[in-house]
Every structure is written in structure tokens, then in C-alpha cells.
Design a protein around this motif. Structure first.
Motif, PDB file in Angstrom:
ATOM      1  N   PHE A   1       0.834  -1.204   0.000  1.00  8.10           N
ATOM      2  CA  PHE A   1       0.000   0.000   0.000  1.00  8.10           C
ATOM      3  C   PHE A   1       0.875   1.263   0.000  1.00  8.10           C
ATOM      4  O   PHE A   1       0.637   2.202  -0.764  1.00  8.10           O
ATOM      5  N   LEU A   2       1.876   1.281   0.880  1.00 11.47           N
ATOM      6  CA  LEU A   2       2.716   2.468   1.022  1.00 11.47           C
ATOM      7  C   LEU A   2       3.556   2.708  -0.231  1.00 11.47           C
ATOM      8  O   LEU A   2       3.710   3.861  -0.674  1.00 11.47           O
ATOM      9  N   ALA A   3       4.085   1.643  -0.810  1.00 11.61           N
ATOM     10  CA  ALA A   3       4.880   1.795  -2.028  1.00 11.61           C
ATOM     11  C   ALA A   3       4.049   2.388  -3.155  1.00 11.61           C
ATOM     12  O   ALA A   3       4.528   3.235  -3.921  1.00 11.61           O
ATOM     13  N   GLN A   4       2.789   1.984  -3.256  1.00 11.31           N
ATOM     14  CA  GLN A   4       1.928   2.547  -4.291  1.00 11.31           C
ATOM     15  C   GLN A   4       1.592   4.008  -3.999  1.00 11.31           C
ATOM     16  O   GLN A   4       1.580   4.849  -4.907  1.00 11.31           O
ATOM     17  N   ALA A   5       1.328   4.323  -2.752  1.00 11.92           N
ATOM     18  CA  ALA A   5       0.988   5.696  -2.391  1.00 11.92           C
ATOM     19  C   ALA A   5       2.148   6.656  -2.655  1.00 11.92           C
ATOM     20  O   ALA A   5       1.938   7.807  -3.062  1.00 11.92           O
ATOM     21  N   LEU A   6       3.371   6.177  -2.420  1.00 13.11           N
ATOM     22  CA  LEU A   6       4.544   7.031  -2.568  1.00 13.11           C
ATOM     23  C   LEU A   6       5.215   6.909  -3.932  1.00 13.11           C
ATOM     24  O   LEU A   6       6.104   7.703  -4.248  1.00 13.11           O
ATOM     25  N   GLY A   7       4.826   5.904  -4.725  1.00 11.11           N
ATOM     26  CA  GLY A   7       5.586   5.608  -5.930  1.00 11.11           C
ATOM     27  C   GLY A   7       6.980   5.143  -5.567  1.00 11.11           C
ATOM     28  O   GLY A   7       7.979   5.487  -6.224  1.00 11.11           O
ATOM     29  N   ALA A   8       7.084   4.359  -4.500  1.00 10.45           N
ATOM     30  CA  ALA A   8       8.367   3.975  -3.919  1.00 10.45           C
ATOM     31  C   ALA A   8       8.886   2.663  -4.476  1.00 10.45           C
ATOM     32  O   ALA A   8       8.131   1.828  -4.983  1.00 10.45           O
ATOM     33  N   PHE A   9      10.197   2.465  -4.327  1.00 10.04           N
ATOM     34  CA  PHE A   9      10.780   1.160  -4.606  1.00 10.04           C
ATOM     35  C   PHE A   9      10.437   0.213  -3.467  1.00 10.04           C
ATOM     36  O   PHE A   9      10.534   0.562  -2.286  1.00 10.04           O
ATOM     37  N   ALA A  10      10.043  -1.002  -3.806  1.00 12.34           N
ATOM     38  CA  ALA A  10       9.833  -2.065  -2.821  1.00 12.34           C
ATOM     39  C   ALA A  10       9.963  -3.390  -3.556  1.00 12.34           C
ATOM     40  O   ALA A  10       9.530  -3.513  -4.707  1.00 12.34           O
ATOM     41  N   THR A  11      10.560  -4.361  -2.915  1.00 15.39           N
ATOM     42  CA  THR A  11      10.660  -5.679  -3.514  1.00 15.39           C
ATOM     43  C   THR A  11       9.352  -6.431  -3.335  1.00 15.39           C
ATOM     44  O   THR A  11       8.575  -6.159  -2.418  1.00 15.39           O
ATOM     45  N   GLY A  12       9.094  -7.394  -4.198  1.00 18.05           N
ATOM     46  CA  GLY A  12       7.936  -8.261  -4.035  1.00 18.05           C
ATOM     47  C   GLY A  12       8.180  -9.280  -2.942  1.00 18.05           C
ATOM     48  O   GLY A  12       9.311  -9.507  -2.505  1.00 18.05           O
ATOM     49  N   GLY A  13       7.113  -9.910  -2.485  1.00 11.97           N
ATOM     50  CA  GLY A  13       7.243 -10.969  -1.489  1.00 11.97           C
ATOM     51  C   GLY A  13       7.570 -10.422  -0.109  1.00 11.97           C
ATOM     52  O   GLY A  13       7.418  -9.242   0.181  1.00 11.97           O
TER      53      GLY A  13
END
Length: 456
Positions: A130-142
Motif C-alpha cells: 500500500f505504502l509503495a503505491q501511495a509514494l511511488g516507492a521502490f519495494a521488492t515483491g514478497g
């Protein structure tokens, strides 16, 4: 990412303390030769990490034995600490696990990204997504949240990322603080503390202290975001804290929730946002994201950027199969997340029955039987309950006879084809249990396929 380049070879050399030499640029990093993409760096880890990391489980596998496979898959190069067959560029270090941590440390040092790190007994991957989408942030899957996953996530972070979100987990005392010090978050998040992975802790308070130790890695001006009901005893008195929750005093407060839309009051204003997947527990997850946005001085209205389908696989996804609705919440389970899933199932309305397929909850220690039996009142609101695993035997025995749908002692004894014979069109079926019960066996997909085959 610089024209798709994650690391140049000289940058890799400098990161691990080797003499800088020319070599191929790499576009990614992996520790599993089966998942490696062409152009990535393969880190050949020894299967035994030794005593460096509490709770790390040795494996008989050694990445050096898969060096040939990695190069055959198109690896640009490999990080190794011993000789092994395979043709391709190699960067030799004293120990590849130390080398992976060095890469993670160097990635954090070069990054200008504002970083959030998330821990909690449940909801980490959902909030990260959720946070990665809100910020347009990098995040790994899983769920890369342990002594391998955190440095790997850091090492994969593009140098030009504006925001990055990581998750940190634990099942032994002393794991979280070193991982937080490696990630050096600007915002650290403690979502909740429940009796999950508690087997190796003295009790719930010891687990609470372990979760709060994520604050030890905070940057000097960083903020701890935590549930308003969480006991914060032991934290530094000068620490900046923001709370989220349903209480009147929460900084980010879930003011209302109608099943799909949440109204969240924050110091930066009140926002309304759709809750992906629905459920009060996910509404609270979205409230935690709002608190992080405010801690970053970002507009909480960015919650609108969280997609309706943002719930990660196995965390409550709805799957329509052969006129039956599956709620795949099979990634993991603890008493709190199991209770939340059962409440959501009880609230489902439709023509068919509400069926719970419940797998045992592992790593609960001496309280395991009591915590399984404690689910019985919630199961009383469900039409049928099928119990899987020896830990679920006590719950099965406590159920009213008309609710007992079946029991198998081992997940190996559960046949998805036979299970479809018990299900009727219109049924809503919750699939929930510890990771090793359903998720590791890909049971949701197997049950889906069996239901679809029945419908043909």
C-alpha cells in the motif's frame, strides 16, 4: 535506474572492499539461480550462516554448487568466496553473506531515498505494498524480511529511487535491531504485536520489546509510527512518535469504515479512501499508511493512488472458481490475523454457505492449544469449518458437530479434488493457515483448478 544499470562492476568492487577492476554492469541481484534474470549478479551464499544471526536456519544447499546454472541462465557475474565450476566474471570475497550485507550497506549509503521500514506480527507485506503505491516507492515483491531478504532488498534499490519501503521480521530475539540499523529508516513502523512466531520468546512483552527495537536503526530525525494501543514502555523519551488506530487520541485515526471506504483523520486533514480487499484490519493498515505519509510530510490524499487490487497474493485475494468464491488468505496466520479473517468471513453475505478451511498456526509455543481453541466462538458464526494439521485438532474437537466439515492431521492428507465434492455453488471459502500448511503447497491454486475442472 541508470539506463537499467543497478551497479557497475567497479561500484560492486568498492562496496565489498575489493580492488576496483573493470567488469560487466549488472541489472539486478539474486541469491536463487532459479529466479535469476539475464544480466543480474548471482550471490553464491553458503547454506550455513553460522551463529551470526539469531534464528537463521542452516540449509544443506550451497550457492556455489549452482554457479554453472546461474551463468547458463545469463548471470552477468557472480559474488563468490570459493572456487566452483562455471564460466563467467567473478568477484571474490572472504564470505558471500558478509558481501551481501556490504552491498546492502553500500546501497543505503549511496541512496538519497527516504526510507520506511515496517515490522509487526501481521500485515507487513500488505502495508509495504500500500505504502509503495501511495509514494511511488521502490519495494521488492514478497516478504524479504530476514537476514538475507533485508540486505538483498537494499542491494536491489536503484540509486535514484526517491522513496524505498522495506519490511523487517523476526522469530528470535535480537533480529530486528541489526536489520533496522542496516536499513537506517527515516520512518520505522510497528503495526501490531500478536503472539505470532513467539515460540522462542519469553512472552508477549519480550516480543513487544523486539518489535520496538526497530527504532534503534532510525535516522536521528526519524519518526516511529506505531499502533496507538501499543505499550511504548522502554522507548527513548526524545523519540518522535506518531500513532495510528481507532482511539480518539491516535494521530492518524480510523474515524469511520463502511466495509469499503475508510474515513481517516490526520494532522494534515481528513481523507476518504477505498480499502483494497475490504475488512477492518486492512482499513487499519491503510490508516498506518496515512500516518507514514504525514511523517514524511506527504499529502495523505496520496492514499487514492493505492489500487483496488493492491492486496498481495495470499493475503485475502478473492478468486472465483467453479461458482465458488475462494478467499485466499493462505500466506500465513497468527491468532489475531486468523480472528480478523474469520470476522470478515462471518460478515460475508450471499446465497451459499460460509466455509472456513483452517490450517494450524505454527510457532505458538506452549500456548498453542489454548490459542487454537480460542477461535471457537468466532467459528460459531461460520457455517462449516474444516481443520487441517495436528495443531487444529483441539479446535475441531471444540466445534459444534453441525459445523464440523472435516479434519486431517497433516496437510499432505488434504486432497483438493475430494474437497470440491463438499463444496456447493455459492459457497464462500476462506483459506487461512500458517505458511507451511497451504501457501508452501500452492494449495489455493490447486483448489481453484479442481473447482474449475468440476465446473466443466
Amino acid at each position: 535506474m541508470r539506463d537499467g544499470i543497478l551497479w557497475t562492476w567497479p561500484e560492486l568492487c568498492k562496496a565489498v572492499g575489493a580492488d576496483a577492476v573493470n567488469g560487466p554492469a549488472v541489472r539486478g541481484i539474486d541469491i536463487d539461480s532459479r529466479k535469476l534474470a539475464p544480466g543480474e549478479l548471482f550471490v553464491a551464499l553458503n547454506g550455513d550462516p553460522g551463529p551470526r544471526f539469531p534464528g537463521a536456519r542452516p540449509s544443506p544447499r550451497d550457492g556455489h554448487d549452482f554457479l554453472e546454472a546461474a551463468f547458463a541462465a545469463g548471470a552477468a557475474g557472480a559474488l563468490v568466496h570459493r572456487d566452483a565450476p562455471g564460466e563467467g566474471p567473478r568477484l571474490v570475497v572472504g564470505d558471500t553473506l558478509d558481501g551481501l550485507w556490504d552491498l546492502g550497506r553500500a546501497a543505503r549509503a549511496r541512496s538519497m531515498a527516504r526510507v520506511a521500514a515496517i515490522t509487526g506480527s501481521s500485515g507487513k507485506t500488505t502495508v509495504k505494498t500500500f505504502l509503495a503505491q501511495a509514494l511511488g516507492a521502490f519495494a521488492t515483491g514478497g516478504s524479504l524480511n530476514n537476514h538475507l531478504g533485508v540486505p538483498l532488498s537494499l542491494a536491489r534499490t536503484p540509486a535514484d529511487a526517491r522513496f524505498a519501503v522495506y519490511e523487517i521480521g523476526t522469530n528470535h530475539p535480537g533480529e530486528i535491531a541489526p536489520l533496522s540499523r542496516l536499513a537506517r529508516p527515516d520512518v520505522a513502523v510497528v503495526l501490531n504485536v500478536h503472539p505470532a512466531h513467539i515460540e522462542f520468546f519469553e512472552g508477549i512483552d519480550a516480543l513487544r520489546r523486539e518489535k520496538l527495537s526497530i527504532a534503534e536503526g532510525l535516522n536521528p530525525r526519524g519518526t516511529l509510527v506505531c499502533l496507538d494501543a501499543l505499550d511504548r514502555t522502554g522507548l527513548d523519551a526524545g523519540l518522535r512518535v506518531m500513532t495510528f488506530g481507532e482511539g480518539a487520541g491516535a494521530d492518524a485515526r480510523l474515524a469511520a469504515f463502511d466495509g469499503r471506504q475508510a474515513t481517516i483523520a490526520t494532522p494534515s486533514g481528513t481523507v476518504r479512501a477505498k480499502v483494497p480487499g475490504g475488512g477492518t484490519h486492512r482499513a487499519l493498515s491503510l490508516t498506518a499508511v496515512a500516518a507514514v505519509l504525514v511523517a514524511f510530510d506527504e499529502d495523505p490524499r496520496r492514499l487514492a493512488d493505492v489500487a483496488d487490487d493492491a492486496v498481495p497474493a495470499g493475503r485475502g485475494n478473492r478468486i472465483e472458481a467453479g461458482e465458488v468464491t475462494l478467499i485466499d488468505d493462505s500466506y500465513n496466520a497468527n491468532p489475531a490475523s486468523m480472528s480478523a479473517a474469520l470476522r470478515d468471513l462471518a460478515g460475508q453475505r450471499g446465497a451459499g454457505r460460509r466455509v472456513a478451511l483452517l490450517g494450524e498456526m505454527l510457532e505458538l509455543g506452549e500456548d498453542s492449544e489454548r490459542l487454537h481453541v480460542a477461535l471457537a466462538p468466532l467459528c460459531a458464526r461460520i457455517d462449516r469449518v474444516f481443520c487441517v494439521g495436528d495443531g487444529m485438532r483441539a479446535l475441531h474437537d471444540r466445534l459444534e458437530p453441525e459445523r464440523r466439515f472435516g479434519f486431517v492431521e497433516s496437510p499432505d492428507d488434504l486432497d483438493p479434488v475430494a474437497l470440491t465434492a463438499l463444496l456447493e455453488p455459492g459457497d464462500v471459502v476462506l483459506l487461512k493457515g500458517s505458511n507451511r500448511v497451504f501457501w508452501a503447497r500452492d494449495f489455493a491454486a490447486r483448489l481453484r483448478d479442481a473447482l474449475n475442472a468440476r465446473a466443466v
